[in-house]
Scaffold this motif. Structure first.
Motif, PDB file in Angstrom:
ATOM      1  N   CYS A 130      -1.544   1.713   5.003  1.00  0.00           N
ATOM      2  CA  CYS A 130      -1.449   0.284   5.264  1.00  0.00           C
ATOM      3  C   CYS A 130      -2.433  -0.046   6.381  1.00  0.00           C
ATOM      4  CB  CYS A 130      -0.017  -0.070   5.662  1.00  0.00           C
ATOM      5  SG  CYS A 130       0.279  -1.828   5.864  1.00  0.00           S
ATOM      6  N   PRO A 153       0.818  -1.213   0.000  1.00  0.00           N
ATOM      7  CA  PRO A 153       0.000   0.000   0.000  1.00  0.00           C
ATOM      8  C   PRO A 153       0.854   1.267   0.000  1.00  0.00           C
ATOM      9  CG  PRO A 153      -0.638  -1.535   1.762  1.00  0.00           C
ATOM     10  CD  PRO A 153       0.670  -1.997   1.238  1.00  0.00           C
ATOM     11  N   MET A 186      -2.838  -2.706  -2.611  1.00  0.00           N
ATOM     12  CA  MET A 186      -3.285  -2.505  -1.225  1.00  0.00           C
ATOM     13  C   MET A 186      -3.086  -3.760  -0.374  1.00  0.00           C
ATOM     14  SD  MET A 186      -4.198   0.622  -1.044  1.00  0.00           S
ATOM     15  CE  MET A 186      -4.916   0.607   0.597  1.00  0.00           C
TER      16      MET A 186
END
Length: 385
Positions: free
Chosen positions: A12, A7, A58
Motif C-alpha cells: 500500500c 492493494p 492498487m
C-alpha cells in the motif's frame, strides 16, 4: 479476495496507508525481500481465480491524493517483477505450483481485464440465477442494512431530487427567450442544490453507510439548497400567476413550500385556518401527461372550509373533501384535484365559508402551464386575502 479490494499486504504505497510500505528508497536486498512477498500474494490470489488473469487492485478510498508517490512505486514494482524473472532470481513455476512459467504485470483497466477473461473460452463459467444480495465480504459481515438505514435522509434525497427537477424546468421556461450561456452558473439560484444533490449520490451518502456527522452534513447541504431554490421558485410563480401590473404589489408575497407535510405540518395553512383567512394552493403536475391526484393540507379547524378549483376566472363548485382528526389536534383535509394539465399547474382556493371571486388575486390572462414539477404532484400554499 478475503474482503480486500485494495492493494496486497505490504504494498500500500499511498499516504493514507499505515507505516512506510514504499519500495522507493529501499536497497536492492530490501526490495527483493518485498518482491518475494508480492509473488506469494499473487499466488494466493491466482489460486482463488479461474483462468490466467487476475486483477491486482492498487487503490482504495481517498487514494491518489499524491499520485506521484503511488505511481513511482508501482513503476518500480512492475520493473522488478520482470527483472527478477529474467535474472532467474524468482522461480515462478515453483512459487505457483507449476501453474505458470512466468507472469506479466502491467497497468490495465476493468474493461481490458473483462475482455481477457472472455477470451478464455476453455473456462466454464457458472451462471448465477439467484439474488446477489445479501452478500458478505467477511465472516458475519453482510451487506444488507443500508437498504433501510437512515430512512429520513433517503426521503430527503428524493425530495431534493424532485424539487431540483421542478426548479430546473421552471428556470428553463423563464430563460426560453434568452441566449444560451455556456458558462457554469456557479452563482445561480439552483447551483447549491445541484451541487448538494451531486454529492449525496455517493455510495456512502444516500446509502446511509457514512458516519453520522457526515450524514448530518449531507442533510444540511441538501436542505440549504432546497431553501434557496424555493426562494427562486417563489419569484417565478409570482411572475406566472400575477399580471405585469400586480407583480410590483405585495400580492402572493408569502408563497411557502410546505416541505413537512409528512409531519402534518404547514405553517402558513395552519396559521390562516386559525384566523379564518382564505388560502390558495398551487398544485403542479410534473409529468408529460395529464393526471389526477389527491392532495392533503393541514388545517386547525374541523369545518367551515370549502375547496374550489380556479379556472378561467371562475371558481368551481365546492369539491368533495374529507377531514381526518390527527392525534396532535390538527385536521388533515384531502380532496381530489381532477385533471391536472401536463407539466402544468392549477390553482385551488381553500375558502372559509363563502368567498368573493373578485378578491382572488390570480390573473389568468397569463399562461397557466408551467414547466414543473416532480415525480409526484406537489403543492405550494399561499395565504390570501
Amino acid at each position: 479476495y478475503g474482503g480486500n479490494y485494495g492493494p496486497p499486504n505490504q504494498f500500500c504505497f499511498d499516504g493514507h496507508c499505515g507505516g512506510n510500505q514504499s519500495l522507493v528508497g529501499l536497497n536492492e536486498t530490501q526490495i527483493f525481500t518485498k518482491m518475494r512477498m508480492l509473488f506469494s500474494e499473487l499466488s494466493v490470489q491466482a489460486n482463488q481465480t479461474k483462468g490466467n488473469h487476475i486483477m491486482l487492485t492498487m487503490g482504495s478510498d481517498f487514494f491518489y491524493e499524491q499520485a506521484h508517490k503511488d505511481f513511482s512505486n508501482m513503476d518500480l514494482m512492475i520493473h522488478k517483477t520482470y527483472q527478477y524473472q529474467d535474472n532467474g532470481l524468482v522461480n515462478v513455476s515453483k512459487m505457483f505450483g507449476g501453474r505458470y512459467d512466468s507472469i506479466r504485470t502491467f497497468y490495465s483497466t476493468p474493461n481490458y481485464y473483462t475482455e481477457c477473461k472472455q477470451k478464455e473460452t476453455e473456462i466454464k463459467w457458472q451462471t448465477k440465477t439467484d439474488d446477489f444480495m445479501p452478500y458478505a465480504d467477511h465472516f458475519h459481515a453482510y451487506w444488507t442494512g443500508y437498504f433501510v438505514s437512515r430512512a429520513g435522509f433517503k426521503r430527503l434525497e428524493r425530495v431534493g431530487s424532485s424539487f431540483l427537477m421542478a426548479a430546473r424546468q421552471m428556470e428553463a421556461l423563464s430563460l426560453k427567450n434568452e441566449p444560451f450561456q455556456h458558462d457554469c452558473p456557479c452563482d445561480g439560484p439552483l447551483y447549491e442544490l445541484e451541487d448538494a444533490m451531486g454529492v449525496v449520490q455517493h455510495h456512502d451518502a444516500v446509502s446511509g453507510t457514512g458516519k453520522q456527522h457526515v450524514a448530518d452534513d449531507y442533510a444540511r447541504r441538501v436542505q440549504s439548497g432546497v431553501s434557496k431554490a424555493a426562494s427562486f421558485l417563489k419569484s417565478k410563480l409570482r411572475s406566472i400567476f400575477l399580471s405585469d401590473v400586480d407583480i410590483d404589489k405585495d400580492y402572493l408575497s408569502n408563497i411557502m413550500y410546505c416541505q413537512f407535510l409528512n409531519e402534518t405540518s404547514c405553517e402558513v395553512s395552519e396559521a390562516a385556518s386559525a384566523t379564518g383567512d382564505n388560502i390558495v394552493l398551487i398544485v403542479y403536475n410534473g409529468l408529460g401527461r395529464a393526471r389526477e391526484t389527491t392532495v392533503g393540507i393541514p388545517l386547525r379547524v374541523a369545518s367551515g372550509y370549502n375547496f374550489h378549483r380556479l379556472e378561467e376566472h371562475q371558481l368551481s363548485d365546492p369539491l368533495a373533501s374529507t377531514a381526518i382528526l390527527r392525534e396532535d389536534g390538527k385536521y388533515m383535509y384531502y380532496f381530489d384535484t381532477g385533471e391536472l394539465p401536463p407539466t402544468g399547474a392549477v390553482a385551488f382556493v381553500v375558502a372559509f365559508s363563502e368567498i368573493d371571486e373578485a378578491s382572488v388575486l390570480v390573473d389568468h390572462s397569463k399562461p397557466r402551464r408551467i414547466g414543473l414539477m416532480t415525480r409526484d404532484s406537489s403543492y405550494t400554499v399561499i395565504k390570501g386575502s
